[in-house]
Design a protein around this motif. Structure first.
Motif, PDB file in Angstrom:
ATOM      1  N   ARG A 207       0.783  -1.260   0.103  1.00 40.96           N
ATOM      2  CA  ARG A 207      -0.056   0.011  -0.198  1.00 40.96           C
ATOM      3  C   ARG A 207       0.856   1.105   0.134  1.00 40.96           C
ATOM      4  NH1 ARG A 207      -5.229  -0.929   4.235  1.00 40.96           N
ATOM      5  NH2 ARG A 207      -6.396  -2.103   2.957  1.00 40.96           N
ATOM      6  N   ASP A 208       0.558   2.024  -0.700  1.00 37.29           N
ATOM      7  CA  ASP A 208       1.488   3.091  -1.132  1.00 37.29           C
ATOM      8  C   ASP A 208       2.989   3.150  -1.162  1.00 37.29           C
ATOM      9  OD1 ASP A 208      -1.194   4.894  -0.924  1.00 37.29           O
ATOM     10  OD2 ASP A 208      -0.949   4.734   1.179  1.00 37.29           O
ATOM     11  N   GLY A 209       3.277   1.955  -1.764  1.00 35.54           N
ATOM     12  CA  GLY A 209       4.682   1.457  -1.986  1.00 35.54           C
ATOM     13  C   GLY A 209       5.359   1.183  -0.865  1.00 35.54           C
ATOM     14  N   ARG A 210       4.841   0.599   0.007  1.00 34.77           N
ATOM     15  CA  ARG A 210       5.247  -0.103   1.308  1.00 34.77           C
ATOM     16  C   ARG A 210       4.488  -1.295   1.926  1.00 34.77           C
ATOM     17  NH1 ARG A 210       4.624   3.850   6.486  1.00 34.77           N
ATOM     18  NH2 ARG A 210       2.590   4.528   6.052  1.00 34.77           N
ATOM     19  N   SER A 211       5.071  -2.469   2.360  1.00 35.54           N
ATOM     20  CA  SER A 211       4.378  -3.271   2.716  1.00 35.54           C
ATOM     21  C   SER A 211       3.815  -3.290   4.097  1.00 35.54           C
ATOM     22  CB  SER A 211       5.237  -4.627   3.195  1.00 35.54           C
ATOM     23  OG  SER A 211       6.057  -4.823   1.920  1.00 35.54           O
ATOM     24  N   VAL A 212       2.398  -3.698   4.297  1.00 35.44           N
ATOM     25  CA  VAL A 212       1.661  -3.775   5.487  1.00 35.44           C
ATOM     26  C   VAL A 212       0.974  -4.920   5.741  1.00 35.44           C
ATOM     27  CG1 VAL A 212       1.353  -1.081   5.503  1.00 35.44           C
ATOM     28  CG2 VAL A 212      -0.304  -2.691   4.479  1.00 35.44           C
ATOM     29  N   LEU A 213       0.454  -5.159   6.950  1.00 33.32           N
ATOM     30  CA  LEU A 213      -0.583  -6.331   7.283  1.00 33.32           C
ATOM     31  C   LEU A 213      -1.954  -5.786   7.144  1.00 33.32           C
ATOM     32  CD1 LEU A 213       1.314  -8.195  10.075  1.00 33.32           C
ATOM     33  CD2 LEU A 213       0.998  -9.043   7.466  1.00 33.32           C
ATOM     34  N   VAL A 214      -2.851  -6.430   6.427  1.00 33.87           N
ATOM     35  CA  VAL A 214      -4.084  -5.924   6.431  1.00 33.87           C
ATOM     36  C   VAL A 214      -5.149  -6.954   7.091  1.00 33.87           C
ATOM     37  CG1 VAL A 214      -6.082  -5.190   5.073  1.00 33.87           C
ATOM     38  CG2 VAL A 214      -3.682  -4.448   4.416  1.00 33.87           C
ATOM     39  N   LEU A 215      -6.009  -6.431   7.942  1.00 32.37           N
ATOM     40  CA  LEU A 215      -6.989  -7.488   8.609  1.00 32.37           C
ATOM     41  C   LEU A 215      -8.185  -6.646   9.031  1.00 32.37           C
ATOM     42  CD1 LEU A 215      -5.621  -8.244  12.198  1.00 32.37           C
ATOM     43  CD2 LEU A 215      -4.292  -6.674  10.800  1.00 32.37           C
ATOM     44  N   ARG A 216      -9.367  -7.579   9.127  1.00 30.33           N
ATOM     45  CA  ARG A 216     -10.334  -6.871   9.342  1.00 30.33           C
ATOM     46  C   ARG A 216     -10.854  -7.504  10.955  1.00 30.33           C
ATOM     47  NH1 ARG A 216     -14.425  -6.229   4.401  1.00 30.33           N
ATOM     48  NH2 ARG A 216     -13.149  -5.027   3.053  1.00 30.33           N
ATOM     49  N   GLY A 217     -11.617  -6.626  11.755  1.00 29.72           N
ATOM     50  CA  GLY A 217     -12.150  -6.849  12.910  1.00 29.72           C
ATOM     51  C   GLY A 217     -12.218  -5.962  13.993  1.00 29.72           C
ATOM     52  N   GLU A 218     -12.817  -6.325  15.152  1.00 27.92           N
ATOM     53  CA  GLU A 218     -12.886  -5.027  16.245  1.00 27.92           C
ATOM     54  C   GLU A 218     -11.701  -4.699  16.617  1.00 27.92           C
ATOM     55  OE1 GLU A 218     -13.496  -3.230  19.788  1.00 27.92           O
ATOM     56  OE2 GLU A 218     -12.706  -5.360  19.821  1.00 27.92           O
ATOM     57  N   PRO A 219     -11.386  -3.559  16.832  1.00 28.04           N
ATOM     58  CA  PRO A 219     -10.000  -3.027  17.029  1.00 28.04           C
ATOM     59  C   PRO A 219      -9.477  -3.434  18.561  1.00 28.04           C
ATOM     60  CG  PRO A 219     -11.303  -1.099  16.168  1.00 28.04           C
ATOM     61  CD  PRO A 219     -12.202  -2.514  16.440  1.00 28.04           C
ATOM     62  N   ASP A 220     -10.315  -3.696  19.461  1.00 22.78           N
ATOM     63  CA  ASP A 220      -9.903  -3.853  20.807  1.00 22.78           C
ATOM     64  C   ASP A 220      -9.209  -5.251  20.747  1.00 22.78           C
ATOM     65  OD1 ASP A 220      -9.927  -1.633  21.914  1.00 22.78           O
ATOM     66  OD2 ASP A 220     -11.874  -1.900  22.971  1.00 22.78           O
ATOM     67  N   ALA A 221     -10.230  -6.193  20.141  1.00 16.70           N
ATOM     68  CA  ALA A 221      -9.832  -7.768  19.820  1.00 16.70           C
ATOM     69  C   ALA A 221      -8.462  -7.701  18.928  1.00 16.70           C
ATOM     70  CB  ALA A 221     -10.943  -8.119  19.177  1.00 16.70           C
ATOM     71  N   ARG A 225      -4.632  -9.501  19.874  1.00 16.40           N
ATOM     72  CA  ARG A 225      -4.063 -10.525  19.066  1.00 16.40           C
ATOM     73  C   ARG A 225      -2.528  -9.861  18.776  1.00 16.40           C
ATOM     74  NH1 ARG A 225      -7.986 -11.599  14.206  1.00 16.40           N
ATOM     75  NH2 ARG A 225      -6.113 -12.996  13.538  1.00 16.40           N
ATOM     76  N   LEU A 226      -2.470  -8.710  18.359  1.00 19.07           N
ATOM     77  CA  LEU A 226      -1.151  -8.099  18.050  1.00 19.07           C
ATOM     78  C   LEU A 226      -0.211  -8.395  19.151  1.00 19.07           C
ATOM     79  CD1 LEU A 226       0.996  -6.819  16.078  1.00 19.07           C
ATOM     80  CD2 LEU A 226      -0.333  -4.514  16.754  1.00 19.07           C
ATOM     81  N   GLY A 227      -0.750  -7.874  20.421  1.00 18.04           N
ATOM     82  CA  GLY A 227       0.326  -7.877  21.530  1.00 18.04           C
ATOM     83  C   GLY A 227       0.668  -9.348  21.797  1.00 18.04           C
ATOM     84  N   LEU A 228      -0.240 -10.332  21.584  1.00 19.46           N
ATOM     85  CA  LEU A 228       0.044 -11.748  21.833  1.00 19.46           C
ATOM     86  C   LEU A 228       0.920 -12.291  20.720  1.00 19.46           C
ATOM     87  CD1 LEU A 228      -0.375 -14.333  23.653  1.00 19.46           C
ATOM     88  CD2 LEU A 228      -2.245 -14.676  22.193  1.00 19.46           C
ATOM     89  N   ALA A 229       0.870 -11.886  19.535  1.00 16.88           N
ATOM     90  CA  ALA A 229       1.763 -12.295  18.320  1.00 16.88           C
ATOM     91  C   ALA A 229       3.293 -11.841  18.582  1.00 16.88           C
ATOM     92  CB  ALA A 229       1.138 -11.712  17.010  1.00 16.88           C
ATOM     93  N   ASP A 244      -2.520   5.013  21.036  1.00 19.85           N
ATOM     94  CA  ASP A 244      -1.725   5.385  19.980  1.00 19.85           C
ATOM     95  C   ASP A 244      -1.735   4.084  19.049  1.00 19.85           C
ATOM     96  OD1 ASP A 244      -1.476   8.025  20.562  1.00 19.85           O
ATOM     97  OD2 ASP A 244       0.652   7.637  21.321  1.00 19.85           O
ATOM     98  N   GLY A 245      -1.947   3.036  19.553  1.00 20.35           N
ATOM     99  CA  GLY A 245      -2.007   1.784  18.837  1.00 20.35           C
ATOM    100  C   GLY A 245      -0.455   1.210  18.533  1.00 20.35           C
TER     101      GLY A 245
END
Length: 325
Positions: A207-221, A225-229, A244-245
């Motif tokens: 996206r916009d010339g750079r790599s990102v991870l894309v996912l859908r779901g409820e932000p708190d959940a 998941r990101l913290g545990l990962a 600030d995420g």
């Protein structure tokens, strides 16, 4: 010194959570005896979201922290990291001696050498707390390592194994019992294997010339998941800001006994992690989750929050992606 997990109903003996899991399959009687029902309390609740579990404790992190320290002591697991200001505890790597098949020869060696006889496996746990509306969320992540011989015959090296959600759930259940009753749990706590199916789609895209991870779901959940990962990978969380995420992380893939070490007595082995020193060891990154239209986007940045080379961003994101699925 051998470090393993405590079984309160077997004085003088120790066993790992992995061995407890094997004991569960010995028969119907063992299941009934070793699987006590978890206590219920409005003060300590177990929450679930797919394969992820965590505790919600009705106490501020500052008040809860001493109890968490005491819990690890009851499990005979020493802490290598104890940082209440950032809400992170990390145990030392503990040997899993349950994997040793004690045949005649090995039994003689084990009795003669005691703790010098090594199982060739290690387990480590990371505990992280997050403040939430006057309560505290508690997460526990597992990391494992298995010892392998070098193909060139020059010694031994440690190879990271996949995180084990069953061991995470077992340790989290033990913590629930401890916080609820004030006592270390007797025997194995209840772990339902059906909770550990991987769910969700996580895409690594440009996206916009750079790599990102894309996912859908409820932000708190997805934040949980990101913290545990991150906790499960070699990206050590230094700080995190839920508003600030962002997570500030250090890449540290090392495992127990990294570098060269010698064992006293008859056994002498060289321990190495991988082949040579990882050139990225100690690098720091910022991992940020932001909303992007209908999606949530995870990006890897410099520690200051600036854009980095795409190959460096992909390196970080490819570590995270498998643990988010």
């Amino acid at each position: 010194m051998q470090r393993a997990y405590r079984i309160p109903d077997a004085p003088g003996e120790r066993v790992s959570a992995r061995e407890l899991d094997r004991d569960l399959r010995t028969g119907p009687g063992a299941v009934a005896r070793d699987r006590p029902i978890l206590p219920e309390s409005p003060e300590v609740q177990l929450r679930r979201d797919g394969q992820m579990r965590w505790l919600v404790v009705q106490a501020e992190p500052e008040a809860l922290w001493p109890r968490l320290r005491e819990f690890w002591r009851t499990q005979n697991l020493a802490l290598s990291r104890d940082e209440p200001t950032v809400g992170i505890m990390e145990t030392e790597w503990a040997e899993d001696r349950a994997g040793i098949p004690l045949g005649l020869t090995q039994g003689l060696i084990s009795r003669a050498l005691g703790t010098l006889y090594d199982a060739g496996t290690r387990d480590q746990y990371r505990l992280r707390v997050d403040r939430l509306n006057g309560a505290t969320e508690v997460f526990i992540a597992h990391r494992g390592a298995v010892e392998h011989g070098d193909p060139d015959g020059q010694g031994m090296r440690w190879v990271m194994s996949d995180p084990d959600p069953q061991l995470e759930a077992e340790m989290l259940n033990r913590l629930l019992v401890f916080l609820t009753t004030g006592e270390a749990p007797e025997g194995r706590t209840r772990v339902e294997e059906t909770d550990f199916e991987r769910t969700g789609q996580v895409d690594l895209v440009q996206r916009d010339g750079r790599s990102v991870l894309v996912l859908r779901g409820e932000p708190d959940a997805l934040w949980r998941r990101l913290g545990l990962a991150l906790d499960r990978t070699g990206l050590l969380v230094d700080e995190h800001d839920r508003r600030d995420g962002t997570f500030l992380v250090t890449y540290r893939p090392d495992v127990a006994d990294g570098g060269e070490a010698e064992r006293p007595g008859l056994l002498r082995r060289v321990f190495r992690f991988g082949r040579g020193e990882d050139r990225r060891q100690g690098e720091r990154f910022q991992v940020r989750m932001i909303e992007h239209g209908r999606d949530l986007q995870i990006e890897a940045l410099s520690i200051e929050g600036e854009r980095i080379r795409d190959r460096d961003a992909r390196f970080v994101l490819e570590l995270i992606q498998p643990q988010l699925r």
